[in-house]
Design an enzyme around this catalytic site. Structure first.
Site, mmCIF file in Angstrom:
data_model
loop_
_atom_site.group_PDB
_atom_site.id
_atom_site.type_symbol
_atom_site.label_atom_id
_atom_site.label_comp_id
_atom_site.label_asym_id
_atom_site.label_seq_id
_atom_site.Cartn_x
_atom_site.Cartn_y
_atom_site.Cartn_z
ATOM 1 N N ASP A 205 0.835 -1.201 0.000
ATOM 2 C CA ASP A 205 0.000 0.000 0.000
ATOM 3 C C ASP A 205 0.875 1.259 0.000
ATOM 4 O O ASP A 205 1.892 1.325 0.697
ATOM 5 C CB ASP A 205 -0.848 -0.055 1.285
ATOM 6 C CG ASP A 205 -1.978 0.930 1.322
ATOM 7 O OD1 ASP A 205 -2.840 0.870 0.436
ATOM 8 O OD2 ASP A 205 -2.012 1.760 2.249
ATOM 9 N N GLU A 269 1.647 -0.604 -4.891
ATOM 10 C CA GLU A 269 0.672 0.419 -5.288
ATOM 11 C C GLU A 269 1.483 1.673 -5.612
ATOM 12 O O GLU A 269 1.717 2.523 -4.760
ATOM 13 C CB GLU A 269 -0.339 0.707 -4.177
ATOM 14 C CG GLU A 269 -1.435 1.654 -4.647
ATOM 15 C CD GLU A 269 -2.168 2.374 -3.521
ATOM 16 O OE1 GLU A 269 -3.280 2.837 -3.775
ATOM 17 O OE2 GLU A 269 -1.639 2.502 -2.403
HETATM 18 C C1 GLC Z 1 -4.302 2.867 -0.519
HETATM 19 C C2 GLC Z 1 -5.470 1.939 -0.409
HETATM 20 C C3 GLC Z 1 -6.678 2.734 -0.011
HETATM 21 C C4 GLC Z 1 -6.400 3.379 1.317
HETATM 22 C C5 GLC Z 1 -5.121 4.217 1.263
HETATM 23 C C6 GLC Z 1 -4.654 4.603 2.633
HETATM 24 O O1 GLC Z 1 -4.466 3.804 -1.525
HETATM 25 O O2 GLC Z 1 -5.658 1.234 -1.595
HETATM 26 O O3 GLC Z 1 -7.842 1.954 0.054
HETATM 27 O O4 GLC Z 1 -7.473 4.200 1.707
HETATM 28 O O5 GLC Z 1 -4.073 3.485 0.693
HETATM 29 O O6 GLC Z 1 -4.215 3.464 3.324
#
Ligand code: GLC
Length: 532
Positions: A205, A269
């Site tokens: 993440d 991500e």
């Molecule tokens: C990432 C996750 C999202 C979350 C954010 C903060 O973007 O995919 O769902 O709200 O991180 O953790």
């Protein structure tokens, strides 16, 4: 079956599938999906032909951000089950040739995590330095001008100590201090904790944002060239995200991953808006991420020229050996069937053929395989805090998180009839798995056939990508030596030249098995895979 010989690249020819566990399948009738529910659906995933699952967080969380605020990195939230259930999932999936990626949330913890609870005890508390603390400016205002991705300043005052702590997301998600070696060591241990249990890797993440400028310098003002969210915040996120030191952390994790056999996977991500920046997260192709999500592609329209341009740029910028990742939906963006396809099944099918035939590993999001559109969310249904804050200008992310419809009828096969689900469920009689079974015209059967073709043809699994000329509004590419993907993404019929072979997969099943002798004509919004 086309095989990749290197055991560390078992996933290159495969397809991953993201499960949002709260909404997949509810095995205990409480309206919330759980690990038992997922285990019960593994046969569906095996028939679909997936090689791996990315599980959105199942670790303990007070759900301020639905699992992305972790209060214990080493245990399963009781909503989902127990560690024994997770072990059973890993084992049961493994027996079906499916491996499990978990979700690692290293940017921040929950404010209920024991580290932060300790840190709040004061500047001398043992875990104080796990988080980013700073004194106010002389006038008492926050230490700098950083803004939270979820709205408002990125700092919250801790009145007891008079210091501010940093939160790039909700205030209940305090950011960890990745300059602190103890934080790095703690996460090395968390990686090993799951990898020792047989977990195949992690989706990471906020992978590009976890480390911040050590001097906490002010961000510059946003200009009209900046992304719209940054213009809205008024500052360009230069110092609180995308810092070069993130790469040191990824290299460290890759080294830990490499001590396992097979090597454990790191898929990030990588929320960046420049493909050449995305390429940097692969390091030299062997020493950072194995794969990074491509948000430029996700945000591109379903348009031949726009998507082809993204793919060609990926091919041009990737370091040698780097393997792309392709996605159209996830738990943070409107589903591809709505966003890309406007609910038109023909467009959904073409989009899925794109995802499943590009060079790289696709990640389907639960429901993509049946062309599921966004769920029905009214103001009173909103659970995502960001949606609650910005409604109606931004309605949040609940619509892409509604329960999976498995069959028509009350409960939709997600839960027992009469149970109130945690988010409302769309009328399951409109779109569900059971009704699509065995219907060659269904999205589900198209996905099955396309994934099976990837497994059967080495060209499609691991072959190179090359754009070939095609009429305006269409896109065609060669995979490997002799496989052609022809995509008519226009509203008129189109003829593709220089295409020869057998139509192995087509969004119009009547064309499958037909032979193209030098050219192929496709109706509007039709896609075909032709093998020599
Ligand atoms: C990432 C996750 C999202 C979350 C954010 C903060 O973007 O995919 O769902 O709200 O991180 O953790």
């Amino acid at each position: 079956m086309a095989q990749v010989n290197d055991p560390d690249r078992w996933w290159h020819g495969g397809v991953f599938y993201q499960i949002y566990p709260r909404s997949y399948a509810d095995s205990n009738g409480d309206g919330v999906g759980d690990l038992g529910g997922i285990i019960g659906k593994l046969d569906h995933l095996q028939r679909l032909g997936v090689s791996g699952i990315w599980l959105s967080p199942v670790t303990c969380s007070p759900n301020r951000d639905w699992g992305y605020d972790v209060s214990d990195y080493r245990d399963i939230d009781p909503d989902y089950g127990t560690l024994a259930d997770l072990d059973e999932l890993v084992q049961e999936a493994g027996q079906r040739g499916i491996r499990i990626l978990m979700d690692l949330v290293p940017n921040h913890t929950s404010d209920r995590h024991a580290w932060f609870v300790d840190a709040l005890r004061g500047p001398d508390a043992p875990y104080r330095g796990y988080y980013v603390w700073a004194d106010p400016k002389p006038d008492g205002s926050p230490p700098n001008n950083w803004m939270s991705n979820f709205g408002g300043p990125a700092w919250r005052l801790d009145e007891a100590s008079g210091q501010y702590y940093l939160h790039n997301f909700e205030a209940e998600q305090p950011d960890l201090d990745w300059w602190n070696e103890d934080v790095r060591n703690a996460f090395d241990d968390i990686l090993r904790f799951w990898w020792d249990r047989g977990v195949a890797g992690f989706r990471i993440d906020v992978c590009n944002g976890m480390i911040k400028d050590e001097e906490l310098r002010d961000n510059p003002p946003a200009t009209e060239d900046d992304p719209i969210d940054q213009q809205f915040m008024g500052v360009r996120s230069v110092y609180n995200t995308d810092r070069p030191e993130a790469h040191d952390i990824l290299r460290r994790w890759r080294a830990v991953a490499g001590t396992y056999d097979p090597e454990r996977l790191l898929i990030g991500e990588t929320y960046v808006d420049d493909i050449s920046v995305l390429a940097q997260f692969y390091g030299n192709g062997r020493d950072e991420l194995h794969g990074g999500f491509n948000f430029v592609f996700i945000h591109a329209p379903l348009d031949a020229e726009a998507m082809r341009a993204v793919v060609e740029e990926v091919e041009a910028t990737r370091p040698p050996g780097a393997w792309p990742i392709w996605t159209g939906s996830n738990h943070d963006v409107s589903r591809l069937a709505t966003r890309w396809a406007g609910g038109d099944p023909a467009k959904v099918k073409v989009a899925l053929v794109v995802l499943l035939t590009l060079r790289g590993t696709p990640f389907l999001y639960q429901g993509d395989e049946i062309g599921l559109t966004d769920g029905p969310i009214e103001r009173e249904d909103v659970l995502d805090r960001v949606g609650a804050r910005f409604w109606p200008y931004y309605k949040g992310r609940d619509a892409e998180r509604t329960p999976m419809p498995w069959s028509a009828g009350a409960g939709g096969g997600f839960t027992e009839p009469g149970v109130t689900t945690w988010l409302p469920m769309a009328d399951p009689s409109q779109c569900n798995v059971a009704d699509q079974e065995g219907d060659a015209n269904s999205v589900l059967e198209l996905c099955r056939r396309t994934i099976a073709a990837r497994a059967a043809h080495e060209d499609l699994a691991v072959g190179g990508y090359r754009t070939v000329p095609s009429p305006e509004g269409t896109w065609a590419y060669r995979r490997g030596e002799s496989t052609t993907v022809a995509l008519n993404m226009s509203d008129a019929p189109a003829t593709f030249d220089d295409v020869g072979g057998t139509v192995a997969v087509c969004t119009d099943p009547a064309l499958e098995g037909s032979v193209a002798e030098g050219s192929l004509s496709l109706a509007a919004w039709t896609a075909a895979v032709v093998t020599a």
